[in-house]
Design an enzyme around this catalytic site. Sequence first.
Site, PDB file in Angstrom:
ATOM      1  N   CYS A  23      -1.778  -1.927  -2.575  1.00  0.00           N
ATOM      2  CA  CYS A  23      -2.037  -0.529  -2.239  1.00  0.00           C
ATOM      3  C   CYS A  23      -2.778   0.091  -3.403  1.00  0.00           C
ATOM      4  O   CYS A  23      -2.921  -0.545  -4.451  1.00  0.00           O
ATOM      5  CB  CYS A  23      -0.737   0.163  -1.832  1.00  0.00           C
ATOM      6  SG  CYS A  23       0.009   1.369  -2.875  1.00  0.00           S
ATOM      7  N   GLY A  24      -3.285   1.290  -3.226  1.00  0.00           N
ATOM      8  CA  GLY A  24      -4.118   1.917  -4.258  1.00  0.00           C
ATOM      9  C   GLY A  24      -3.501   1.870  -5.636  1.00  0.00           C
ATOM     10  O   GLY A  24      -4.010   1.221  -6.544  1.00  0.00           O
TER      11      GLY A  24
END
Length: 105
Positions: A23-24
């Site tokens: 994820c980011g």
Amino acid sequence: PIQAKEVVDLMRSHEVHCGILLCGTGVGMAIAANRFKGIFAALCWNEEVARRSKEEDQANILVVPSDYVSPHESIVLVRTWLEASFKSLDRYQRRIDQINAFGGQ
């Protein structure tokens, strides 16, 4: 968070023995996965942290912060983490036992 729960569910049903989440920042995935008893999701951004998360903390989910590591670095993190194994020394096992005693779902 939904993907984190899906990975945890696969682990709990013994369809897989570990998981990898991207994820980011990785923070949300790590928080979501770590809500479940027996899950040790480690947010790793370099090889040493990835290796030590498995060797010393028995991480069973690797979380990669994809906004902060390149695709090549991500592959290196995954390989490093998959090749590492828990050292199971007394001091590391004691720490895992203490964490497990906290409870959870």
